[in-house]
Each structure stands twice: as C-alpha cells, then as structure tokens.
Scaffold this active site. Structure first.
Site, PDB file in Angstrom:
ATOM      1  N   ASP A 195       0.526  -1.531   0.069  1.00  0.00           N
ATOM      2  CA  ASP A 195      -0.012   0.214   0.287  1.00  0.00           C
ATOM      3  C   ASP A 195       0.374   1.351  -0.005  1.00  0.00           C
ATOM      4  O   ASP A 195       2.016   1.188   0.190  1.00  0.00           O
ATOM      5  CB  ASP A 195      -0.897  -0.234   0.947  1.00  0.00           C
ATOM      6  CG  ASP A 195      -0.054  -0.325   2.550  1.00  0.00           C
ATOM      7  OD1 ASP A 195       1.038  -0.623   2.817  1.00  0.00           O
ATOM      8  OD2 ASP A 195      -0.546   0.732   3.755  1.00  0.00           O
TER       9      ASP A 195
ATOM     10  N   GLU B 110      -0.428  -0.903   5.724  1.00  0.00           N
ATOM     11  CA  GLU B 110       0.844  -0.537   6.660  1.00  0.00           C
ATOM     12  C   GLU B 110       1.762   1.094   6.736  1.00  0.00           C
ATOM     13  O   GLU B 110       1.180   1.295   8.053  1.00  0.00           O
ATOM     14  CB  GLU B 110       2.409  -1.108   6.409  1.00  0.00           C
ATOM     15  CG  GLU B 110       3.525  -0.787   7.077  1.00  0.00           C
ATOM     16  CD  GLU B 110       4.653   0.834   6.833  1.00  0.00           C
ATOM     17  OE1 GLU B 110       4.817   0.941   7.706  1.00  0.00           O
ATOM     18  OE2 GLU B 110       3.885   1.248   5.972  1.00  0.00           O
TER      19      GLU B 110
ATOM     20  N   GLU C 115      11.826  -2.123   3.988  1.00  0.00           N
ATOM     21  CA  GLU C 115      11.308  -0.716   3.485  1.00  0.00           C
ATOM     22  C   GLU C 115      12.888  -0.014   3.161  1.00  0.00           C
ATOM     23  O   GLU C 115      13.807  -0.273   3.206  1.00  0.00           O
ATOM     24  CB  GLU C 115      11.765  -0.530   5.388  1.00  0.00           C
ATOM     25  CG  GLU C 115      10.429  -1.083   6.103  1.00  0.00           C
ATOM     26  CD  GLU C 115       8.750   0.394   5.258  1.00  0.00           C
ATOM     27  OE1 GLU C 115       9.243   1.726   4.852  1.00  0.00           O
ATOM     28  OE2 GLU C 115       7.901  -0.042   5.498  1.00  0.00           O
TER      29      GLU C 115
ATOM     30  N   HIS D 190       6.102   9.466   1.213  1.00  0.00           N
ATOM     31  CA  HIS D 190       5.171  10.308   1.632  1.00  0.00           C
ATOM     32  C   HIS D 190       5.672  11.937   0.897  1.00  0.00           C
ATOM     33  O   HIS D 190       4.216  12.694   0.977  1.00  0.00           O
ATOM     34  CB  HIS D 190       5.451  10.432   2.981  1.00  0.00           C
ATOM     35  CG  HIS D 190       4.981   9.141   3.211  1.00  0.00           C
ATOM     36  ND1 HIS D 190       4.473   8.912   4.965  1.00  0.00           N
ATOM     37  CD2 HIS D 190       4.801   7.771   3.672  1.00  0.00           C
ATOM     38  CE1 HIS D 190       4.935   7.610   5.194  1.00  0.00           C
ATOM     39  NE2 HIS D 190       4.987   6.895   4.312  1.00  0.00           N
TER      40      HIS D 190
END
Length: 354
Positions: free
Chosen positions: A73, A127, A156, A330
């Site tokens: 996601d 997540e 990650e 982000h």
C-alpha cells in the site's frame, strides 16, 4: 487486470507496480495482479491469499528459512502517477516506500527457484494506516505458521544499507491542573499552563541514553511534541496537556519504557496513549550474520519504528534492507534511484541463491 512480468528487469517491474494505484484500503487490484503473476511465473511456490495480502513460500526442507516482507500500500496519491523516468531516477507514488523493495522481492520469488534457504515472501496491506488494520497483524492471528523464520528482511527503504532492529516508541500526555479565574483577577486562580513549565524543565534537563547493541548505536530521545491549554483569551486555564514522545532503544521492553517515562514525570498526571516495542537487531543469529556478510555492509541502528518489531516479538531476528531514500517517503517528489534496485537485487540473490 494489469499484467506483471516478475522475470523482467526489477527496475521495469518497479515501474509496473507503481502504475497500479494501491492506496491503503484499495490494494485489491495490485494484490490480484501479484497473485496471478506468482501463480503463473513461480510454480515452485505455495501461495496463500489473506485479505489483500499475498504470501508465497518454498517447502524444500532447508535447514533455515528466510522471510522477505514488503507492504504494497501507499499513502494517498499526490499528482505523482503514473511513474516517470529521468535518467537513473524513477519518480512516482510509492517508488521509495516501498514498491522498489516489493519489486526486488517479487523478482527474486520468480527467479530463485532453488534457494539456499527456504523462502517465505509476504506482500501485505495497510501498513500506512493505523496499526489495527496492518495486514501483518491479521496474518499473525490467522496464519501464524506462515511467519515462522530464522531471519526476516523487511524491504523498507534504507538506501540499500542494512538498518538493524528499530526503536520503540511511546506517546504520553502529561497533564497539569489549576483553577479557572478571570484573567483580570488572576490571583483568584491557578494557571495550569504556567505549571507545565516544570514539565518542560524536566525535558530540558533530560539526559538521553546512547546504547550499543550488536555494534549498532541506538540514541534515545524524549521530546515534547504538542502543548494544549487555555479556553479563552481572558480566562486563567485550569488544564494544560503536554504530549511527549519517547523513542527508546530496543534493550528496553515496552513496560520498562513506560515505567521510565512515569519516573521522569513523577508527581505529574501521566497517561500513555500509544506504545510499541522496539526490535533487537539479533545480528549474531546465524542467518542474520550470513546476510550481513553477503551485503558487505556495516549495519546501523534503525531510527524510527518499522514492522521489524512484529517479527522481533515473535523471536525472529529482523533487519530493514531495501532500495530507496526514506526521507523521500510520502512526498510529492518521491523517487527511487534505480541503481539501488539493481544493487539490492544482486545482494539478495547472492545471499539466497545456491
């Protein structure tokens, strides 16, 4: 349904994954595409679908099992789809966090059919939202046997370096109370905001620890992150709440971290609002030591909390290792350096292949 070629260059695979939108809660199209691709292109794997998570594993009877995990996601799209290339940089939502890591894992799932260790691949959902919705939690509750391993590698973004374990995190509210009064007659009240100065004094004089674990240096920190108090411009406030965040080294348990914060603010009203344990690096475990040798990297401590904590809670040594810059996660300008995708694929192939 989009077609994914898992055997293609993982850079191209990353772009294909990015071009399938998968904001948290809407991962179904990407999960469907991954499941179909694994069924068609990796017949050596046993598959399991859990909600919008896709799991796969080998059952070769190897001495050890290595688990590779990545969330599929992303945060909401910010006018940064479809993906685009600019030289060695691949731009788009989720490129760094963490579809580059997913591409590496998916490519290896399809192309390493005779691994040195048994493999488990976990592509999971949700997540990027509240922990209660995290797909790993559901998998642990419903399919715990799929999470058994001797080493977990979470893809990650780490700039293709090894970040071991992770810090724990605690958020708490320190409340001071007073007595309301008209500010023109302040002597009739007791100002709760002024009383919070004592809380800030303790934070200003706090001595944070630095802890070495398995050669990784974890620095702790206790910070005020929010202050709320006052109801009007002419009222002496009778309540003030200082929100603090304690990032603690993984040698502290969650209970020990809470006890420490309560001791720091002894005499004040303390309410813990969020608490997640850290993860010990476990780099001395045989599978972890072998992985570190394969990377030829010097591991560093993970500053921040990641899902490696979930694996550590199960007694599994866990590290973060993946392409991408976490500082770009982000952001509207999110990108991944494609050379890191190539590098991470080569390193993990060297570690996993016979």
């Amino acid at each position: 349904m989009p077609h994914l070629d898992l055997t293609a260059d993982p850079v191209d695979l990353c772009a294909a994954l990015v071009d399938v939108p998968s904001v948290s809660g809407d991962e179904a199209p990407l999960a469907d595409a991954l499941e179909r691709a694994l069924r068609e292109q990796a017949p050596h794997l046993e598959l399991l679908r859990s909600g919008q998570a896709v799991l796969a594993r080998t059952n070769l009877g190897r001495e050890r099992r290595v688990l590779l995990a990545g969330h599929i996601d992303t945060v909401p799209i910010a006018d940064n789809l479809p993906s685009r290339r600019d030289g060695d940089l691949l731009y788009g939502c989720g490129t760094s966090d963490m579809k580059a890591g997913d591409a590496v894992i998916a490519h290896l799932a399809a192309t390493v059919s005779d691994p040195r260790h048994d493999l488990t691949l976990v592509f999971y959902d949700c997540e990027e939202v509240e922990a209660a919705r995290n797909g790993l939690g559901r998998i642990e509750r419903e399919h715990a046997d799929w999470l058994r391993a001797d080493l977990a590698i979470l893809g990650e973004p780490t700039n293709a370096g090894v970040e071991a374990g992770c810090q724990g995190t605690l958020r708490g509210e320190i409340t001071t109370r007073g007595r309301r009064a008209h500010s023109a007659r302040s002597w009739l009240g007791r100002n709760a905001v002024h009383a919070a100065a004592a809380v800030l004094d303790r934070l200003n004089t706090y001595g944070a620890r630095t802890v070495d674990i398995d050669g990784c240096e974890y620095r702790e920190g206790l910070q005020a992150v929010r202050i709320v108090g006052g109801v009007a411009g002419n009222v002496v406030p009778d309540e003030c709440v200082v929100t603090v965040n304690f990032r603690f080294a993984p040698d502290r348990t969650a209970a020990a971290a809470e006890q420490h914060v309560r001791e720091v603010f002894d005499g004040f009203e303390v309410a813990v609002t969020d608490l997640s344990p850290g993860a010990l690096p476990g780099l001395t475990a045989p599978a972890a030591a072998e992985f570190i040798a394969a990377t030829a990297a010097t591991p560093s401590a993970k500053y921040g909390w990641t899902d490696v904590s979930r694996f550590a809670a199960l007694g599994i040594p866990a590290v973060n290792y993946g392409p991408g810059d976490p500082n770009l996660a982000h952001t509207r300008e999110e990108y991944v350096d494609t050379r890191q995708i190539t590098e991470a694929t080569a390193v993990l192939r060297r570690f996993l292949a016979r």
